[in-house]
Design a protein around this motif. Sequence first.
Motif, mmCIF file in Angstrom:
data_model
loop_
_atom_site.group_PDB
_atom_site.id
_atom_site.type_symbol
_atom_site.label_atom_id
_atom_site.label_comp_id
_atom_site.label_asym_id
_atom_site.label_seq_id
_atom_site.Cartn_x
_atom_site.Cartn_y
_atom_site.Cartn_z
ATOM 1 N N ARG A 101 -49.848 43.666 31.437
ATOM 2 C CA ARG A 101 -50.340 43.071 32.677
ATOM 3 C C ARG A 101 -49.221 42.719 33.658
ATOM 4 N N THR A 102 -47.991 42.620 33.179
ATOM 5 C CA THR A 102 -46.894 42.078 33.975
ATOM 6 C C THR A 102 -46.577 42.855 35.259
ATOM 7 N N PRO A 103 -46.486 44.179 35.256
ATOM 8 C CA PRO A 103 -46.153 44.861 36.515
ATOM 9 C C PRO A 103 -47.162 44.577 37.636
ATOM 10 N N GLY A 104 -48.438 44.679 37.333
ATOM 11 C CA GLY A 104 -49.456 44.411 38.346
ATOM 12 C C GLY A 104 -49.439 42.967 38.804
ATOM 13 N N PHE A 105 -49.234 42.061 37.855
ATOM 14 C CA PHE A 105 -49.162 40.643 38.211
ATOM 15 C C PHE A 105 -47.989 40.392 39.148
ATOM 16 N N ALA A 106 -46.854 40.992 38.854
ATOM 17 C CA ALA A 106 -45.673 40.803 39.696
ATOM 18 C C ALA A 106 -45.897 41.356 41.100
ATOM 19 N N ILE A 107 -46.489 42.529 41.211
ATOM 20 C CA ILE A 107 -46.762 43.137 42.518
ATOM 21 C C ILE A 107 -47.638 42.216 43.352
ATOM 22 N N GLN A 108 -48.733 41.731 42.782
ATOM 23 C CA GLN A 108 -49.645 40.904 43.566
ATOM 24 C C GLN A 108 -49.051 39.527 43.851
ATOM 25 N N ALA A 109 -48.291 38.968 42.910
ATOM 26 C CA ALA A 109 -47.694 37.650 43.131
ATOM 27 C C ALA A 109 -46.650 37.713 44.246
ATOM 28 N N ILE A 110 -45.793 38.726 44.221
ATOM 29 C CA ILE A 110 -44.789 38.870 45.282
ATOM 30 C C ILE A 110 -45.461 39.080 46.631
ATOM 31 N N SER A 111 -46.522 39.879 46.661
ATOM 32 C CA SER A 111 -47.257 40.102 47.902
ATOM 33 C C SER A 111 -47.852 38.799 48.435
ATOM 34 N N ALA A 112 -48.450 38.017 47.551
ATOM 35 C CA ALA A 112 -49.037 36.741 47.965
ATOM 36 C C ALA A 112 -47.965 35.782 48.471
ATOM 37 N N ILE A 113 -46.822 35.766 47.802
ATOM 38 C CA ILE A 113 -45.724 34.899 48.241
ATOM 39 C C ILE A 113 -45.232 35.316 49.621
ATOM 40 N N ILE A 114 -45.086 36.616 49.855
ATOM 41 C CA ILE A 114 -44.674 37.108 51.169
ATOM 42 C C ILE A 114 -45.674 36.660 52.235
ATOM 43 N N LEU A 115 -46.954 36.804 51.946
ATOM 44 C CA LEU A 115 -47.982 36.388 52.903
ATOM 45 C C LEU A 115 -47.909 34.895 53.180
ATOM 46 N N TRP A 116 -47.755 34.096 52.137
ATOM 47 C CA TRP A 116 -47.703 32.639 52.319
ATOM 48 C C TRP A 116 -46.452 32.225 53.094
ATOM 49 N N VAL A 117 -45.311 32.769 52.721
ATOM 50 C CA VAL A 117 -44.063 32.427 53.419
ATOM 51 C C VAL A 117 -44.148 32.846 54.885
ATOM 52 N N GLY A 118 -44.665 34.034 55.137
ATOM 53 C CA GLY A 118 -44.817 34.494 56.517
ATOM 54 C C GLY A 118 -45.773 33.622 57.319
ATOM 55 N N ALA A 119 -46.877 33.242 56.696
ATOM 56 C CA ALA A 119 -47.854 32.383 57.372
ATOM 57 C C ALA A 119 -47.262 31.015 57.668
ATOM 58 N N PHE A 120 -46.626 30.426 56.671
ATOM 59 C CA PHE A 120 -46.030 29.100 56.840
ATOM 60 C C PHE A 120 -44.885 29.155 57.855
ATOM 61 N N GLY A 121 -44.034 30.163 57.704
ATOM 62 C CA GLY A 121 -42.917 30.319 58.641
ATOM 63 C C GLY A 121 -43.386 30.555 60.063
ATOM 64 N N GLY A 122 -44.409 31.363 60.204
ATOM 65 C CA GLY A 122 -44.960 31.623 61.543
ATOM 66 C C GLY A 122 -45.545 30.372 62.179
ATOM 67 N N ALA A 123 -46.240 29.577 61.386
ATOM 68 C CA ALA A 123 -46.817 28.338 61.899
ATOM 69 C C ALA A 123 -45.720 27.371 62.307
ATOM 70 N N VAL A 124 -44.713 27.202 61.460
ATOM 71 C CA VAL A 124 -43.607 26.296 61.775
ATOM 72 C C VAL A 124 -42.869 26.788 63.014
ATOM 73 N N TRP A 125 -42.623 28.083 63.102
ATOM 74 C CA TRP A 125 -41.951 28.663 64.273
ATOM 75 C C TRP A 125 -42.718 28.330 65.558
ATOM 76 N N ARG A 126 -44.015 28.493 65.517
ATOM 77 C CA ARG A 126 -44.831 28.194 66.712
ATOM 78 C C ARG A 126 -44.789 26.712 67.071
ATOM 79 N N VAL A 127 -44.766 25.837 66.068
ATOM 80 C CA VAL A 127 -44.676 24.398 66.334
ATOM 81 C C VAL A 127 -43.343 24.081 67.010
ATOM 82 N N ILE A 128 -42.276 24.644 66.490
ATOM 83 C CA ILE A 128 -40.943 24.342 67.004
ATOM 84 C C ILE A 128 -40.717 24.977 68.388
ATOM 85 N N HIS A 129 -41.156 26.208 68.547
ATOM 86 C CA HIS A 129 -40.873 26.968 69.761
ATOM 87 C C HIS A 129 -42.051 27.032 70.737
ATOM 88 N N GLY A 130 -43.088 26.327 70.418
ATOM 89 C CA GLY A 130 -44.240 26.256 71.328
ATOM 90 C C GLY A 130 -44.981 27.529 71.387
#
Length: 130
Positions: A101-130
């Motif tokens: 199960r590990t390869p598939g789990f790693a693929i989806q977990a990394i993808s989810a982390i990228i999405l979360w980091v991008g979403a959080f980073g994008g929100a923070v960026w908009r707060v800081i930079h208007g």
Amino acid sequence: MYHYTAIVTCLAVALHFFFATQVARARIRYGVKLPAIMGDPDFERIYRIQMNTLEWMPIFLPSLWLFAIYVGDAAAAAVGAIWVIGRIVYFIGYREAVAKRTPGFAIQAISAIILWVGAFGGAVWRVIHG
């Protein structure tokens, strides 16, 4: 409009529906009657595939949509499609053996982390930079 993200969302939901049908089929095949969730190890692996996917959906879906809003539709859909592929790889491996199960789990977990980091980073960026 977020057409690509909507398509990936529909694919993720369809995949989860497919996993749910696999659990129903496995109940019949392995004689695991409701409400039991334990019995044959082959059934239990199929059940865990569906439940693990369900456990990841509240992480994946909001992150996917927030990423689409703050970063972009096409990028969100591309990473989201990789998440869906990861879940398929997870299904193929895990239904054979726990150790696979590990390869598939790693693929989806990394993808989810990228999405979360991008979403959080994008929100923070908009707060800081208007």
